[in-house]
Write an enzyme that holds these catalytic residues in place. Structure first.
Site, mmCIF file in Angstrom:
data_model
loop_
_atom_site.group_PDB
_atom_site.id
_atom_site.type_symbol
_atom_site.label_atom_id
_atom_site.label_comp_id
_atom_site.label_asym_id
_atom_site.label_seq_id
_atom_site.Cartn_x
_atom_site.Cartn_y
_atom_site.Cartn_z
ATOM 1 N N ARG A 121 -6.579 -1.303 -1.020
ATOM 2 C CA ARG A 121 -5.764 -0.134 -0.656
ATOM 3 C C ARG A 121 -4.492 0.032 -1.466
ATOM 4 O O ARG A 121 -3.861 1.080 -1.404
ATOM 5 C CB ARG A 121 -5.396 -0.213 0.831
ATOM 6 C CG ARG A 121 -4.454 -1.362 1.153
ATOM 7 C CD ARG A 121 -4.350 -1.618 2.631
ATOM 8 N NE ARG A 121 -3.366 -2.665 2.909
ATOM 9 C CZ ARG A 121 -3.576 -3.957 2.711
ATOM 10 N NH1 ARG A 121 -4.717 -4.378 2.210
ATOM 11 N NH2 ARG A 121 -2.639 -4.841 2.987
ATOM 12 N N ALA A 177 0.824 -1.210 0.000
ATOM 13 C CA ALA A 177 0.000 0.000 0.000
ATOM 14 C C ALA A 177 0.863 1.267 0.000
ATOM 15 O O ALA A 177 0.660 2.162 -0.818
ATOM 16 C CB ALA A 177 -0.918 -0.011 1.223
ATOM 17 N N CYS A 231 18.706 8.384 14.540
ATOM 18 C CA CYS A 231 18.297 7.354 13.585
ATOM 19 C C CYS A 231 17.196 6.497 14.225
ATOM 20 O O CYS A 231 16.830 6.701 15.384
ATOM 21 C CB CYS A 231 19.489 6.501 13.154
ATOM 22 S SG CYS A 231 20.047 5.313 14.385
ATOM 23 N N CYS A 237 18.194 4.878 17.461
ATOM 24 C CA CYS A 237 18.200 5.794 18.615
ATOM 25 C C CYS A 237 16.801 5.861 19.231
ATOM 26 O O CYS A 237 16.647 5.945 20.443
ATOM 27 C CB CYS A 237 18.583 7.207 18.193
ATOM 28 S SG CYS A 237 20.269 7.426 17.638
ATOM 29 N N CYS A 243 -1.094 -5.333 9.755
ATOM 30 C CA CYS A 243 -2.301 -5.095 8.948
ATOM 31 C C CYS A 243 -3.123 -6.371 8.817
ATOM 32 O O CYS A 243 -4.315 -6.325 8.553
ATOM 33 C CB CYS A 243 -1.921 -4.593 7.568
ATOM 34 S SG CYS A 243 -0.977 -3.074 7.634
ATOM 35 N N ASP A 249 6.913 -3.701 5.670
ATOM 36 C CA ASP A 249 5.898 -4.082 6.650
ATOM 37 C C ASP A 249 6.499 -4.716 7.899
ATOM 38 O O ASP A 249 5.814 -5.382 8.642
ATOM 39 C CB ASP A 249 4.881 -5.037 6.004
ATOM 40 C CG ASP A 249 5.534 -6.313 5.507
ATOM 41 O OD1 ASP A 249 6.763 -6.466 5.666
ATOM 42 O OD2 ASP A 249 4.820 -7.170 4.953
#
Lengths: 67, 338
Positions: free
Chosen positions: B65, B33, B167, B170, B182, B126
């Protein structure tokens, strides 16, 4: 205690008095959450001993993996 | 009439900005998506080149989607990267679109970024395993990347500029296991577009050398909540990804999540690099919410979805029974166990 969490006024039970307890209360794993109290970010190593007080504005952001 | 006229009329971009955009190469990791919408937006904006990497193929459940794909793509089970490239070329033939049908693992990303030096990496993945790899590759080769993720009606985005911003490591410290995905709590399309709007606006800003938003943005589009948090204080000098002494842990083989076929058992074993901290409560809560029946004892829990039996051990390991196919196991693992 009453705090504003992510913009909503929330009543917290009396046993919730630190950031760590707050995250536990909402079932959020502390390692994947960023917490800001009254516009100040709280380092993860301070979650256990950072107190929350009545009226605090708290933002909790948790990371998700989906997409 | 110039197809980019409206974008050029927008003062912060202008004709000069449009010329910059035309020269940029964006690497999009994932063609689900987020990937489909990110790619379409940048291709319409007239980016120079996009490379899109994905290991999966188009299925019916994607069409709700994943905006680039059609029923025909799902019927033919086309690889997403290929289907995306066909539609993207039809949208704008001036853009070079390079599809790569592969699993974006540490070796592939390290080699690709070392060789091609893209200007931006757009996260459309994902799972956190691959995001930690992206995070290390970004630091190693000094390429900015833009995190984006969503589940349910909740999403977030954050720009990582090497040597400037904290980053992802961190902010996160470690790879979360057993998160909502999902495939467990569902997702609605509007939140995908909200995440993509944030990722692509920051990508355009990087293209035209404008100042990016350095705050962590998160929102729940169903609840109408939106917040931005200044995270610059979380940058760590001793971070192994972006600190003074770097080891790029996600690029080390021993830190990869490993998939292995168990001989003669029609089972794939998944061993996350980090052991023993699987988030049982959240995992069980989510599985129950989706109506998946879970059996549990002190050592493991098991459940069946898509005709495959999952066994999740408390030390973090997972068995997926009923398959010898590592790619299928990988897809199922990240679908249900994030």
């Amino acid at each position: 205690m009453r705090c504003i969490i992510n913009g909503e006024t929330i009543h917290l039970p009396s046993h919730v008095s630190t950031v760590a307890q707050l995250l536990h209360h909402f079932h959020i794993h502390k390692k994947i959450a960023i917490v800001e109290i009254n516009m100040h970010i709280v380092p993860k190593e301070d979650y256990e001993h950072t107190a929350i007080a009545d009226g605090d504005r708290i933002e909790i952001v948790h990371f998700v993996g989906g997409g | 009439m110039n197809r980019y006229s409206r974008q050029q009329l927008f003062a912060p971009i202008g004709e000069k900005g449009q010329r910059y955009i035309r020269k940029k190469h964006v690497l999009i990791i994932g063609a689900g998506a987020l990937g489909a919408a990110n790619a379409e937006t940048l291709v319409r904006a007239g980016i120079g080149k996009i490379t899109i990497i994905d290991r999966d193929y188009v299925e019916w459940s994607n069409l709700q989607r994943q905006q680039l794909y059609t029923e025909d793509d799902a019927a033919k089970q086309l690889p997403k990267a290929i289907a995306a490239s066909v539609h993207l070329r039809a949208i704008n033939r001036d853009v070079v679109v390079e599809p790569i049908v592969a699993d974006a693992d540490a070796r592939l990303l390290d080699d690709f970024v070392a060789r091609e030096r893209p200007d931006i990496i757009l996260d459309s993945t994902d799972n956190f395993d691959v995001r930690m790899i992206i995070n290390d590759v970004s630091q190693k080769y000094d390429v900015p990347w833009i995190y984006g993720a969503c589940v349910g009606s909740y999403g977030l985005s954050y720009v990582i500029i090497p040597n400037e911003t904290p980053c992802l490591r961190c902010l996160l410290e470690e790879v979360p296991l057993g998160n909502a995905t999902c495939d467990t709590v569902g997702i609605i399309s509007p939140v995908v577009h909200m995440v993509v709007a944030h990722q692509t606006v920051e990508a355009l800003k990087i293209c035209v050398h404008a100042q990016v938003n350095r705050k962590l943005v998160s929102f729940d589009i169903w609840q109408g909540q939106y917040r931005m948090i200044d995270v610059h204080k979380l940058k760590k000098d001793d971070c192994p990804s972006c600190g003074k002494t770097r080891t790029y842990p996600a690029l080390q083989y021993e830190n990869e999540t490993k998939f292995a076929v168990l001989c003669g058992r029609e089972t794939v074993q998944i061993r996350p690099a980090r052991r023993g901290e699987r988030e049982w409560t959240t995992l069980l809560l989510f599985l129950e919410k989706c109506g998946i029946q879970v059996e549990q004892n002190d050592y493991l829990c098991s459940f069946t979805v898509d005709g495959r039996r999952f066994v999740v051990f408390s030390d973090g390991r997972v068995f997926i029974h009923g398959t010898n196919d590592i790619q299928e196991a990988k897809r199922l693992y990240y679908q249900y166990l994030g």
